[in-house]
Design a protein around this motif. Structure first.
Motif, PDB file in Angstrom:
ATOM      1  N   ARG A  49       3.027   0.782  18.642  1.00 20.94           N
ATOM      2  CA  ARG A  49       3.365  -0.556  18.165  1.00 20.94           C
ATOM      3  C   ARG A  49       2.953  -0.679  16.701  1.00 20.94           C
ATOM      4  N   PRO A  50       3.544  -1.622  15.945  1.00 24.35           N
ATOM      5  CA  PRO A  50       3.013  -1.927  14.618  1.00 24.35           C
ATOM      6  C   PRO A  50       1.549  -2.348  14.737  1.00 24.35           C
ATOM      7  N   TYR A  51       0.754  -2.016  13.728  1.00 27.16           N
ATOM      8  CA  TYR A  51      -0.666  -2.366  13.779  1.00 27.16           C
ATOM      9  C   TYR A  51      -1.135  -2.887  12.424  1.00 27.16           C
ATOM     10  N   ILE A  52      -2.221  -3.645  12.457  1.00 30.44           N
ATOM     11  CA  ILE A  52      -2.839  -4.177  11.249  1.00 30.44           C
ATOM     12  C   ILE A  52      -3.879  -3.178  10.759  1.00 30.44           C
ATOM     13  N   ASN A  53      -3.877  -2.896   9.462  1.00 28.71           N
ATOM     14  CA  ASN A  53      -4.936  -2.067   8.885  1.00 28.71           C
ATOM     15  C   ASN A  53      -6.111  -2.984   8.560  1.00 28.71           C
ATOM     16  N   ALA A  54      -7.176  -2.893   9.359  1.00 28.69           N
ATOM     17  CA  ALA A  54      -8.307  -3.815   9.230  1.00 28.69           C
ATOM     18  C   ALA A  54      -8.978  -3.674   7.869  1.00 28.69           C
ATOM     19  N   SER A  55      -9.558  -4.779   7.397  1.00 25.89           N
ATOM     20  CA  SER A  55     -10.190  -4.767   6.077  1.00 25.89           C
ATOM     21  C   SER A  55     -11.358  -3.793   6.006  1.00 25.89           C
ATOM     22  N   GLU A  56     -12.089  -3.625   7.134  1.00 18.52           N
ATOM     23  CA  GLU A  56     -13.203  -2.678   7.120  1.00 18.52           C
ATOM     24  C   GLU A  56     -12.749  -1.247   7.335  1.00 18.52           C
ATOM     25  N   GLY A  57     -11.446  -1.063   7.548  1.00 16.50           N
ATOM     26  CA  GLY A  57     -10.894   0.273   7.535  1.00 16.50           C
ATOM     27  C   GLY A  57     -10.689   0.897   8.885  1.00 16.50           C
ATOM     28  N   VAL A  58      -9.826   1.883   8.901  1.00 19.21           N
ATOM     29  CA  VAL A  58      -9.536   2.670  10.084  1.00 19.21           C
ATOM     30  C   VAL A  58      -9.565   4.142   9.685  1.00 19.21           C
ATOM     31  N   THR A  59      -9.698   4.998  10.682  1.00 16.00           N
ATOM     32  CA  THR A  59      -9.600   6.437  10.451  1.00 16.00           C
ATOM     33  C   THR A  59      -8.386   6.961  11.196  1.00 16.00           C
ATOM     34  N   ALA A  60      -7.715   7.935  10.604  1.00 20.15           N
ATOM     35  CA  ALA A  60      -6.499   8.467  11.214  1.00 20.15           C
ATOM     36  C   ALA A  60      -6.340   9.931  10.861  1.00 20.15           C
ATOM     37  N   HIS A  61      -5.662  10.650  11.737  1.00 19.22           N
ATOM     38  CA  HIS A  61      -5.182  11.989  11.379  1.00 19.22           C
ATOM     39  C   HIS A  61      -3.873  12.231  12.089  1.00 19.22           C
ATOM     40  N   TRP A  62      -3.071  13.132  11.543  1.00 15.74           N
ATOM     41  CA  TRP A  62      -1.733  13.364  12.045  1.00 15.74           C
ATOM     42  C   TRP A  62      -1.240  14.737  11.628  1.00 15.74           C
ATOM     43  N   GLU A  63      -0.183  15.167  12.304  1.00 16.38           N
ATOM     44  CA  GLU A  63       0.530  16.370  11.887  1.00 16.38           C
ATOM     45  C   GLU A  63       1.642  15.999  10.900  1.00 16.38           C
ATOM     46  N   SER A  64       2.330  14.895  11.146  1.00 18.97           N
ATOM     47  CA  SER A  64       3.288  14.330  10.196  1.00 18.97           C
ATOM     48  C   SER A  64       3.267  12.820  10.375  1.00 18.97           C
ATOM     49  N   PHE A  65       3.578  12.110   9.303  1.00 18.75           N
ATOM     50  CA  PHE A  65       3.422  10.654   9.356  1.00 18.75           C
ATOM     51  C   PHE A  65       4.431  10.023   8.418  1.00 18.75           C
ATOM     52  N   ALA A  66       5.178   9.031   8.923  1.00 19.28           N
ATOM     53  CA  ALA A  66       6.048   8.196   8.102  1.00 19.28           C
ATOM     54  C   ALA A  66       5.867   6.766   8.574  1.00 19.28           C
ATOM     55  N   ALA A  67       6.050   5.808   7.695  1.00 19.55           N
ATOM     56  CA  ALA A  67       5.785   4.420   8.087  1.00 19.55           C
ATOM     57  C   ALA A  67       6.509   3.460   7.160  1.00 19.55           C
ATOM     58  N   ARG A  68       6.714   2.274   7.683  1.00 20.75           N
ATOM     59  CA  ARG A  68       7.083   1.120   6.868  1.00 20.75           C
ATOM     60  C   ARG A  68       5.907   0.166   6.918  1.00 20.75           C
ATOM     61  N   ALA A  69       5.349  -0.154   5.769  1.00 18.59           N
ATOM     62  CA  ALA A  69       4.192  -1.039   5.691  1.00 18.59           C
ATOM     63  C   ALA A  69       4.576  -2.325   4.966  1.00 18.59           C
ATOM     64  N   VAL A  70       3.993  -3.424   5.415  1.00 26.26           N
ATOM     65  CA  VAL A  70       4.231  -4.730   4.801  1.00 26.26           C
ATOM     66  C   VAL A  70       2.893  -5.317   4.387  1.00 26.26           C
ATOM     67  N   VAL A  71       2.804  -5.737   3.138  1.00 25.08           N
ATOM     68  CA  VAL A  71       1.610  -6.400   2.625  1.00 25.08           C
ATOM     69  C   VAL A  71       1.942  -7.871   2.406  1.00 25.08           C
ATOM     70  N   LEU A  72       1.114  -8.750   2.972  1.00 28.30           N
ATOM     71  CA  LEU A  72       1.288 -10.194   2.807  1.00 28.30           C
ATOM     72  C   LEU A  72       0.041 -10.784   2.180  1.00 28.30           C
ATOM     73  N   ASP A  73       0.238 -11.757   1.309  1.00 30.66           N
ATOM     74  CA  ASP A  73      -0.882 -12.450   0.686  1.00 30.66           C
ATOM     75  C   ASP A  73      -1.683 -13.194   1.754  1.00 30.66           C
ATOM     76  N   ARG A  74      -2.950 -12.816   1.904  1.00 30.39           N
ATOM     77  CA  ARG A  74      -3.766 -13.358   2.991  1.00 30.39           C
ATOM     78  C   ARG A  74      -3.939 -14.867   2.886  1.00 30.39           C
ATOM     79  N   ALA A  75      -4.241 -15.368   1.709  1.00 30.63           N
ATOM     80  CA  ALA A  75      -4.494 -16.806   1.560  1.00 30.63           C
ATOM     81  C   ALA A  75      -3.255 -17.622   1.921  1.00 30.63           C
ATOM     82  N   ARG A  76      -2.088 -17.128   1.555  1.00 31.25           N
ATOM     83  CA  ARG A  76      -0.863 -17.875   1.844  1.00 31.25           C
ATOM     84  C   ARG A  76      -0.539 -17.844   3.338  1.00 31.25           C
ATOM     85  N   VAL A  77      -0.788 -16.719   4.008  1.00 30.64           N
ATOM     86  CA  VAL A  77      -0.567 -16.666   5.456  1.00 30.64           C
ATOM     87  C   VAL A  77      -1.523 -17.630   6.159  1.00 30.64           C
ATOM     88  N   GLU A  78      -2.780 -17.662   5.730  1.00 30.77           N
ATOM     89  CA  GLU A  78      -3.743 -18.577   6.341  1.00 30.77           C
ATOM     90  C   GLU A  78      -3.335 -20.028   6.121  1.00 30.77           C
TER      91      GLU A  78
END
Length: 318
Positions: A93-122
């Protein structure tokens, strides 16, 4: 300034890749990489408050990453494993990249990422629920359900298509604001979020019951499909009469009114960006509106203009 910025980038240098990703993921560190095979491609569309980035890593890698703005990632690839602290994240599923961070590893990786202004969403969340929470954070990183994950991806794909086919529309501040609001509402519905107060106490976004929350999730995920209130009631295991009563009590309108509003918003989004071959009638029928005069009346009541005026504004901007 309004407008749409587009850029692309490719590199085989991990440090150059880290610098290229810095506006998207400020705290990105590469762990294991194969220097002979490492390569990154990145393509970005951005407008005030929104950035959509398509990117791919063409070799195995391991990373630690953290984002300051809201960052939602929809990944594909091979051998992807993602963890938030000690907890695995469902990368189907799509996931949020948490502000304190995540760890990941992969053999191959492609993605579509969306960045939204936090203050405006709130701000959108506060206005929608009349809730003056302090800071919005996820309960969990992955979308609430596979259906809501697909709902998020469909909305992002629609907007990305508009950015590619009708970039001139984003010279119009009203279009940018409408697109941002649409994505913000989609985010608030698709992901499990909580308000966090200054001393760290959490409470769910909005006071709605579990039944109404589940029904709203189903409506947002399936509004573009031939569903009825009966389908919604069956999905959340309640009678149509009980669902109607709960909706009216908690939201002030019926499930069918909410579904009609979602479908009108879908028509409006398509009218802003659809090619000329897609007539108003074709788009309206695609969203379930068969009686066109009644559709036009409902559209004008909802948005203060006729469908032809929405389409005409796109042409004037072009």
């Amino acid at each position: 300034m309004p407008g749409l910025d587009r850029s692309s980038f490719a590199t085989a240098d991990p440090e150059a890749a880290r610098e290229a990703f810095a506006p998207l993921v400020p705290r990105l560190q590469f762990g294991r990489v194969d220097p002979d095979a490492f390569r990154v491609r990145l393509r970005s569309h951005s407008t005030p408050g929104i950035q959509v980035v398509d990117y791919a890593f063409e070799a195995a890698a391991a990373v630690e990453a953290g984002a300051d703005q809201i960052l939602v990632v929809s990944p594909t690839g091979q051998g992807i494993e993602l963890r938030h602290g000690a907890k695995a994240v469902d990368v189907s599923r799509p996931y949020i990249n948490a502000s304190e961070g995540v760890t990941a590893h992969w053999e191959s990786f492609a993605a579509r990422a969306v960045v939204l202004d936090r203050a405006r969403v709130e701000a959108v969340a506060r206005a929608a629920a009349d809730d003056h929470g302090v800071r919005l954070e996820p309960h969990e990183l992955a979308a609430r359900s596979p259906a809501l994950g697909r709902y998020w991806d469909r909305e992002v794909a629609r907007i990305t298509r508009a950015m590619s086919l009708a970039p001139e529309a984003f010279d119009e501040p009203l279009v940018i604001e409408a697109v941002f609001h649409r994505l913000a509402v989609t985010y608030l519905n698709a992901f499990p979020l909580a308000w966090v107060d200054p001393i760290g106490r959490r409470r769910s976004v909005g006071p709605r019951s579990a039944i109404v929350r589940a029904a709203l999730e189903y409506l947002h995920a399936h509004a573009g499909e031939p569903i009825t209130v009966q389908h919604v009631a069956e999905a959340v295991h309640i009678s149509p009469r009980g669902l109607h009563a709960a909706f009216v009590h908690e939201t002030g309108r019926s499930p069918s009114e909410h579904l009609r509003a979602l479908r009108l918003e879908g028509v409006r989004d398509e009218l802003r960006f659809a090619p000329p071959v897609d007539t108003i009638a074709v788009i309206a029928r695609r969203w379930g509106f068969v009686h066109l005069p009644r559709f036009a009346e409902a559209y004008e009541r909802a948005f203060g203009e006729l469908p032809s005026e929405t389409r005409g504004r796109r042409r004037r901007v072009a």
